[in-house]
Design an enzyme around this catalytic site. Structure first.
Site, short mmCIF file in Angstrom:
data_model
loop_
_atom_site.label_atom_id
_atom_site.label_comp_id
_atom_site.label_asym_id
_atom_site.label_seq_id
_atom_site.Cartn_x
_atom_site.Cartn_y
_atom_site.Cartn_z
N LYS A 264 32.31 -29.97 3.85
CA LYS A 264 32.24 -29.65 5.29
C LYS A 264 33.16 -30.58 6.08
O LYS A 264 32.92 -31.79 6.14
CB LYS A 264 30.78 -29.80 5.76
N ASP A 269 31.03 -32.59 15.96
CA ASP A 269 29.94 -31.62 16.16
C ASP A 269 29.17 -31.95 17.43
O ASP A 269 28.29 -32.81 17.43
CB ASP A 269 29.00 -31.66 14.94
N LYS A 276 23.94 -30.86 21.56
CA LYS A 276 23.12 -31.97 21.06
C LYS A 276 22.77 -32.91 22.21
O LYS A 276 23.52 -32.99 23.18
CB LYS A 276 23.91 -32.77 20.02
N ASP A 287 30.90 -35.92 11.01
CA ASP A 287 30.42 -34.66 10.44
C ASP A 287 31.44 -34.02 9.50
O ASP A 287 31.22 -32.93 8.99
CB ASP A 287 30.05 -33.69 11.58
N ASP A 346 24.23 -25.17 16.69
CA ASP A 346 24.32 -26.49 16.08
C ASP A 346 24.15 -26.44 14.56
O ASP A 346 24.45 -27.40 13.86
CB ASP A 346 23.27 -27.43 16.70
N GLU A 348 26.00 -25.18 12.40
CA GLU A 348 27.35 -24.61 12.18
C GLU A 348 27.91 -24.93 10.81
O GLU A 348 28.75 -24.18 10.30
CB GLU A 348 28.30 -25.14 13.27
N ARG A 350 26.69 -24.75 7.81
CA ARG A 350 26.43 -23.72 6.81
C ARG A 350 27.32 -22.50 7.03
O ARG A 350 27.67 -21.78 6.09
CB ARG A 350 24.94 -23.36 6.79
#
Ligand code: BES
Ligand code: ZN
Ligand code: ZN
Length: 497
Positions: A264, A269, A276, A287, A346, A348, A350
């Site tokens: 990833k 993020d 968030k 991230d 959030d 995201e 996956r």
């Protein structure tokens, strides 16, 4: 940092001598495992060198200044802990501790004398590789954006041993791993405005130029054309384009099925429209550590010339809330044609991984391993100690556990069952991007990923807890900053696969 191997410490021009020490079973200072050299130092010792101050526990050290031992001005005894508990990790930790000591003292050169090492620990446990890894990991510091106070410290360490050929090989292996891990840590540490998908792709191209790794980068148009609806959809809220980075390494016969590594690469993020909360949001620059650790592993695999075929895939995007951002409720169509309701923007990671995993599965590899800072729930469950692993194949889990055992990085096998899969069944589309019920958030995320790997043996590493902020657990990891978690385990896995 430079590490060289010499035959004997007496030939060194350095005034600083390093010796390992240990404790014999269960007893205290009286039973320090002392080589004759250390004994001679202690015999010469004045009051500030009494045995009491010299405990030999792991992470301890004692400095003796103005000694006349073999003409060395300064002698540093470096504790390895109890003799019976010494492992390669003890040397890694000692290496980290030593680097910090030497930089504090500003001793830019030193010689480590291994001539009496067999008095301290058994031969087959001693690891120069781990020791040099510990030194090298600790030498990393991101100071390229400081106008003052940049580190000038550049250590030159000589290792004195008669086993020159073996030592040289271990040093070389260690430095290959160190360079790759520190490269990955820098990418992770750089903030969103200095490290975005476009810059990341360029960094990978630069780092792999002239190597045996072939790097291909897809831009936004290509990502759309290839039906990467997850990566494309997540990127829509950002003014910076996404990238899909492919790194291919062929170190074995073409008939040997490849290992696919997927990481990833979310360079920042914010949560997107499902924004968030502000506290610690800066940490979401990390991230991308699943991606950067996969990149680091590839660089190490190439440097070590491993006899394997390995392809890395890094979907890279920002997750922002610009005017074209994906909204909660939007439905995206992913690479393998499955549709997903984005109930929370959030979740995201996956979505961008799903496309990459489908692409990997299409190539019918031997195995797919993915790595991601995927869920806050993982951090809650395992803290910054273990990386959680989820898999569709118990044999593969065993292989990963074996690799992690030998690198002494900690993994924990997490459950992944039918219940988790039914929790992400969609209402208006095939899937939901978050679980219907509360709890098991890391497992429902893993169940989502499982939908995209077909029947290929696959394992997912959730490194949300271990990718940065290792606390003060390990001398060779910064208390705050990217750790390079699991790079060594990936390399070990590939080397034994
Ligand atoms: N990048 C985060 C996961 C994360 C959170 C990693 C904290 C490290 C520390 C991920 O994209 C995310 O936000 N996941 C959500 C999922 C939720 C909305 C189902 C989470 O974990 O809160
Ligand atoms: Zn998120
Ligand atoms: Zn994320």
């Amino acid at each position: 940092m430079k590490v060289s191997v010499v035959k004997s410490a007496s030939s060194s021009k350095s005034k600083n001598l390093i010796l390992f020490s240990a404790i014999s079973e269960g007893k205290k200072s009286k039973n320090l495992v002392l080589s004759s050299k250390i004994k001679s130092i202690l015999d010469l010792a004045t009051t500030d060198m009494e045995e009491e101050t010299f405990k030999s526990t792991i992470g301890s050290s004692s400095l003796y200044r103005h000694t006349q031992v073999d003409n060395f001005q300064n002698v540093l005894l470096l504790g390895l802990g109890e003799k019976k508990n010494i492992t390669a990790e003890s040397f890694r930790l000692a290496g980290g501790h030593l680097y910090k000591m030497l930089s504090q003292l500003n001793y830019k050169n030193a010689v480590l004398d291994l001539s009496q090492l067999n008095a301290i620990c058994s031969k087959n446990i001693f690891s120069i590789q781990a020791f040099v890894e510990g030194l090298g990991f600790t030498s990393y510091k991101l100071c390229e954006h400081k106008t003052k106070g940049k580190s000038e410290f550049d250590l030159k360490l000589e290792i004195a041993t008669t086993k020159g050929a073996k030592a040289n090989k271990e040093v070389k292996t260690a430095l290959s791993i160190v360079d790759s891990v520190n490269f990955a840590k820098r990418l992770g540490d750089l903030p969103g405005n200095k490290m975005n998908p476009v810059i990341l792709a360029k960094e990978v191209q630069k780092a792999t130029k002239g190597t045996k790794i072939k790097t291909t980068v897809w831009d936004k148009a290509r990502i759309k054309k290839e039906n990467f609806g997850g990566l494309y959809g997540v990127s829509l809220g950002s003014g910076v384009e996404p990238r899909f980075i492919i790194m291919e390494y062929k170190g074995a016969a073409a008939s040997k099925k490849p290992v696919f590594l997927v990481g990833k690469g979310l360079t920042f993020d914010s949560g997107g429209i499902s924004l968030k909360p502000s506290p610690s949001m800066d940490e979401m620059k990390y991230d991308m550590c699943g991606g950067t650790n996969v990149i680091g592993a590839m660089l190490a695999i190439e440097k070590l010339k491993l006899k394997a075929n390995v392809t890395a895939l890094i979907p890279s995007s920002e997750n922002m809330s610009g005017e074209f951002a994906t909204r909660p409720g939007d439905i995206l169509t992913l690479r393998n044609k499955k549709t997903v309701e984005v109930l929370n923007t959030d979740a995201e990671g996956r979505l961008i991984l799903a496309d990459a995993l489908s692409y990997a599965a299409e190539k019918k590899p031997a195995v797919i391993l993915d790595m991601a800072t995927l869920t806050g729930a993982m951090l809650m469950a395992l803290g910054n100690i273990h990386a959680g692993i989820f898999s569709n194949d118990d044999q593969l889990v065993k292989k990963i556990q074996n690799a992690a055992r030998s690198t002494e990085e900690k993994v924990w096998h997490m459950p992944l069952t039918e219940e988790h899969s039914s929790d992400i069944k969609g209402t208006f589309a095939d899937l939901l991007n978050i679980g219907k019920t509360r709890g098991a958030g890391s497992a429902t995320a893993a169940a989502f990923l499982k939908e995209f790997v077909s029947d290929i043996p696959w394992a997912h590493f959730d490194i949300a807890g271990t990718a940065w902020n290792a606390g003060d657990r390990k001398s060779y990891c910064p208390p705050k900053g990217a750790t390079g978690s699991m790079i060594r385990t990936l390399v070990e896995f590939v080397s034994t696969f």
